[in-house]
Write an enzyme that holds these catalytic residues in place. Structure first.
Site, PDB file in Angstrom:
ATOM      1  N   HIS A  33      25.196  56.385   3.476  1.00  0.00           N
ATOM      2  CA  HIS A  33      24.225  56.758   2.436  1.00  0.00           C
ATOM      3  C   HIS A  33      23.009  55.834   2.519  1.00  0.00           C
ATOM      4  O   HIS A  33      23.071  54.760   3.128  1.00  0.00           O
ATOM      5  CB  HIS A  33      24.857  56.642   1.044  1.00  0.00           C
ATOM      6  N   THR A  68      20.818  53.431   0.370  1.00  0.00           N
ATOM      7  CA  THR A  68      20.712  52.716  -0.907  1.00  0.00           C
ATOM      8  C   THR A  68      19.244  52.732  -1.315  1.00  0.00           C
ATOM      9  O   THR A  68      18.414  52.041  -0.730  1.00  0.00           O
ATOM     10  CB  THR A  68      21.221  51.275  -0.770  1.00  0.00           C
ATOM     11  N   HIS A  83      17.364  52.101   4.916  1.00  0.00           N
ATOM     12  CA  HIS A  83      18.235  52.284   6.071  1.00  0.00           C
ATOM     13  C   HIS A  83      19.572  52.869   5.606  1.00  0.00           C
ATOM     14  O   HIS A  83      19.905  52.821   4.419  1.00  0.00           O
ATOM     15  CB  HIS A  83      18.481  50.953   6.790  1.00  0.00           C
ATOM     16  N   THR A 126      23.604  52.449   6.467  1.00  0.00           N
ATOM     17  CA  THR A 126      24.608  51.663   7.189  1.00  0.00           C
ATOM     18  C   THR A 126      25.604  52.617   7.841  1.00  0.00           C
ATOM     19  O   THR A 126      26.190  53.486   7.176  1.00  0.00           O
ATOM     20  CB  THR A 126      25.336  50.708   6.242  1.00  0.00           C
TER      21      THR A 126
END
EC number: 3.1.4.-
Length: 835
Positions: free
Chosen positions: A718, A720, A797, A799
């Site tokens: 996802h 953040t 970004h 992860t």
């Protein structure tokens, strides 16, 4: 720059000129902003909007509607000041040199023998007040006159040590043709006239600090304005002088006796204004023909009554006869008297002549004493000669320039002076005064004390930066004076020098951050012009002789996008990036890299730093008309008055990022001034914004996507989209804001194109297309006092793995949002939403 508005294109090509066609897809403010950041000097604005022209003019950028080709040709070839309220163009055009002429707006000069000393085949032309007599040359749709003259050179010659006028004027013309035009000085008279007419109508009490001779006509019609200058030279000050003899020195090849008489009378007049704040009757005895009265009449309706056997053509009432001491009874109260009696020498023997002169001097003095002995509201200026005399110690001595320095000087007395203690002054002391002192100013009022005036509007143009003033006292005055227009020298140095040399003095330097003002506009000369109905075709250049214009108590303070606004803020950046830099994207790239954001894909459309603040800091020398502190403060306090246009409000963190980039830029350039300025602006941002950081977060906003074009081994990859530090009771407030942003969040054009190691064992995918919405969301949370975002830059970004992986690059791929949620860190989801 100048903007010339046309309805149709022109076939002719002009140097340093660019065409801009009005963009109907953008509003008037955005068109004005785009025009203001073009890099050429001349902008031909096609299919123009009148509103856009108004916006530019209010910003101090000259923008004129053009109807005919003659108008275009005239305005494109020279610079000018534009009165956009009254639609008057004041040209600063010296092309009249091609007619073998120099020009003056002072009538008295035309009555001298100056043409005997001009360049061969040249003539002198009188053009009237601010070139008013040239209006007939321009049959335009707007009023137009050429305000350019050579009076500055003529007056400089009079005060110089040069005697050969032809060589002097030749040198000055060559200088004018080879150096940048000092346009602020040329437009200053237009500005001062407009400024003081406005202030006197808006304020009952106006104070002016530090006027010089260039303002001697400006204030003729404003007797109520209180002047402060360097003070007079008093009779008692001669005690410091050693005795000397007659020197005899020629100051000017052509006769400037009329100029001296004019200065004497104006000095006396301003003394009267200082004491009584009204216009007097002006009595003059001798001094015919006084052609300079015509010059005074261009500015004011002062009344003159004169006595002289010779004609005085511009006097209201002339008595073609001698004046005797018995005639003093004819003079009324509320007046000034100028006594300039001296019989022509002709063939008289020197010793006999000297005796006559001394007798006339005593007679002149007796006329003055008798005039001042009765009545009220009187000031007298009397012609004297160097001789043994008893004079009142408080009387003022004058020695304005005249054709030859001989034995004459002048004495100003009021009623009190005439009754004051008298002191014996030897002839040799008076010769010492005559030989060594030239009165350089018609304003001889007392110096200004750097203290706040409660009920006055204070004007101090180019008067307070001198290092004989205490710097902290200047700052205190600017901070505390409620109504004022004050200028101080801007710090243009690269080593953050506290003072700089200028001519034979030193000036303190200042930055906007030196002042603690909440309702003052700090701008440039051109920014100030826009607030008084004027604009200019040539913006201020970083010459080292630049000044901040600080306006306190103005009703324009909250009109953020109308005055001292962001017009031209990117102009210097454009000039550099398209001509000198490694790439036109250099500014975007540097701002991201200096904040450790290494994803430069789309950096020119999705930049994480405020370009406005960054440019305002690193290029402050080129555009300080934009009041950065005011812009920050009004946004921080939610008081910004926006008239119109698509106006983007930056999140406070974007401003902080800009300061950090500017500081790194300054270090690379070894620019200590920008470094300090950037640090102080960052401190100011933190002072006026209540920025809190979620560096110890307990909630985060997540975005889950329907497609991830990479391999991953985390449970739910996802984005953040920001972290929060909130109490559980604030969750509904966060949810309400997320719901408000729902449409915009799901409209984001989210893409990814590569993976990278964020740090050891944290493998992530880049995300583009979300920063603009992130900062809008940041602003919404900030305004509700919800702590959102960390102190380090937000780098979006996803992860993918908590292990080291090989970097992958793919074609840019759109990521489709599945749902958006709010989750407690190491806890449960408390809210989610789908499209």
């Amino acid at each position: 720059m100048k903007v010339l508005a046309l309805r149709h294109s022109v076939a002719q090509v002009y140097a340093d000129t660019q065409i801009y066609t009005h963009d109907e897809t953008k509003d008037d403010y955005e068109n004005a902003f785009l025009i203001s950041n073009l890099t050429t000097h001349n902008i031909l604005y096609l299919n123009y909007s009148v509103k856009t022209l108004q916006i530019l003019n209010k910003s101090g950028i000259a923008a004129v509607e053009i109807q005919e080709m003659d108008e275009l040709f005239t305005l494109i070839r020279c610079n000018f000041t534009y009165d956009y309220i009254d639609d008057i163009v004041y040209l600063h055009d010296y092309s009249y040199y091609t007619n073998n002429e120099i020009r003056t707006d002072q009538h008295w000069v035309t009555k001298t023998n100056i043409e005997d000393y001009l360049l061969p085949g040249w003539k002198l032309t009188y053009v009237g007040y601010n070139g008013n007599d040239t209006r007939g040359h321009y049959n335009f749709s707007f009023k137009c006159q050429n305000a350019a003259t050579d009076d500055d050179a003529i007056i400089e010659y009079i005060y110089s040590n040069e005697l050969d006028f032809q060589n002097f004027i030749l040198k000055k013309i060559k200088e004018r043709m080879t150096t940048s035009l000092p346009i602020a000085r040329l437009s200053n008279r237009v500005f001062r006239d407009k400024l003081f007419k406005t202030l006197v109508s808006d304020h009952s009490r106006v104070v002016n600090v530090g006027p010089r001779n260039e303002s001697m006509f400006t204030f003729l019609d404003h007797p109520s304005i209180k002047q402060f200058s360097n003070g007079p030279y008093l009779v008692k000050d001669t005690i410091k002088l050693k005795q000397e003899r007659w020197l005899g020195k020629r100051l000017s090849q052509f006769d400037i006796g009329q100029y001296k008489n004019m200065l004497n009378v104006l000095t006396t007049l301003y003394q009267y204004y200082d004491m009584y704040h009204e216009k007097p009757i002006i009595y003059m005895v001798g001094s015919a023909p006084s052609y300079w009265i015509h010059d005074v009449r261009q500015y004011s309706n002062l009344k003159f009554e004169t006595w002289d056997p010779l004609d005085t053509p511009y006097s209201d009432l002339h008595h073609k006869e001698l004046f005797y001491i018995s005639d003093v009874t004819k003079l009324k109260d509320n007046s000034i008297l100028y006594v300039d009696i001296r019989t022509d020498r002709e063939n008289t023997d020197w010793k006999a002549w000297r005796k006559i002169v001394e007798e006339q001097t005593i007679n002149n003095l007796n006329i003055a004493y008798k005039y001042l002995s009765t009545g009220k509201a009187k000031v007298c200026c009397v012609k004297m000669t160097a001789m043994d005399l008893e004079l009142p110690i408080s009387a003022k001595l004058l020695h304005h320039p005249t054709t030859e320095i001989r034995s004459e000087f002048y004495l100003i007395m009021d009623i009190w002076d005439s009754k004051n203690i008298k002191r014996f002054i030897p002839k040799g002391v008076l010769y010492s005064y005559i030989n060594n002192v030239i009165t350089e100013n018609v304003f001889i009022q007392q110096p200004f004390k750097l203290k706040t005036l409660r009920n006055e509007y204070v004007v101090a143009l180019y008067a307070l930066s001198n290092d004989f003033n205490n710097r902290e006292d200047v700052i205190k005055l600017v901070n505390n004076q409620k109504n004022a227009l004050i200028t101080v020298r801007i710090n243009n140095t690269f080593k953050d020098e506290p003072k700089v040399g200028f001519k034979d003095i030193y000036d303190w330097t200042f930055l906007p951050t030196d002042f603690e003002t909440n309702e003052s506009i700090i701008t440039s000369y051109d920014g100030c012009l826009g607030m008084f109905g004027l604009s200019i075709s040539l913006a201020s250049k970083p010459t080292g002789n630049n000044h901040l214009f600080i306006l306190s108590g103005t009703n324009k303070y909250f009109k953020l996008d109308q005055f001292a606004n962001h017009m031209s803020i990117s102009r210097r950046s454009h000039q550099i990036r398209f001509s000198e830099s490694a790439t036109s994207y250099s500014g975007y790239i540097f701002r991201d890299l200096s904040n450790n954001n290494f994803n430069l894909i789309g950096t020119n459309v999705e930049n994480s730093v405020s370009g406005h603040v960054y440019n305002a800091l690193i290029y402050y020398r080129y555009n300080y008309s934009f009041d950065l502190k005011r812009w920050i403060y009004l946004h921080a306090t939610n008081k910004a008055g926006i008239e119109g246009g698509r106006y983007y409000e930056h999140a406070p963190i974007e401003l902080i990022y800009a300061c950090r980039s500017a500081k790194e830029f300054a270090k690379l350039q070894d620019d200590l001034t920008v470094l300090r300025y950037s640090n102080e602006i960052e401190d100011y941002i933190n002072k006026v914004y209540s920025i809190t950081y979620a560096d110890d977060p307990n909630y985060f906003i997540g975005i889950k996507f329907k497609n991830i074009p990479y391999e991953y081994d985390v449970k739910v990859p996802h984005l953040t989209f920001g972290v929060l530090n909130i109490s559980d009771s604030m969750v509904p407030d966060v949810v309400a804001i997320l719901k408000k942003f729902k449409s915009e969040l799901f409209r984001m054009d989210v893409t990814t194109s590569y993976t990278y190691m964020l740090s050891d064992e944290i493998y992530v995918a880049n995300v583009s297309g979300v920063l603009s919405t992130y900062f809008k969301l940041y602003n919404a949370f900030y305004k509700e006092q919800i702590t959102f975002g960390q102190s380090r830059m937000f780098i979006p970004h996803i992860t993918l793995s908590f292990s080291n992986k090989k970097v992958v690059r793919i074609d840019s791929t759109r990521l489709n949002i599945d749902f958006i949620y709010l989750r407690k860190i190491k806890g449960d989801t408390v809210f989610d939403m789908t499209e």
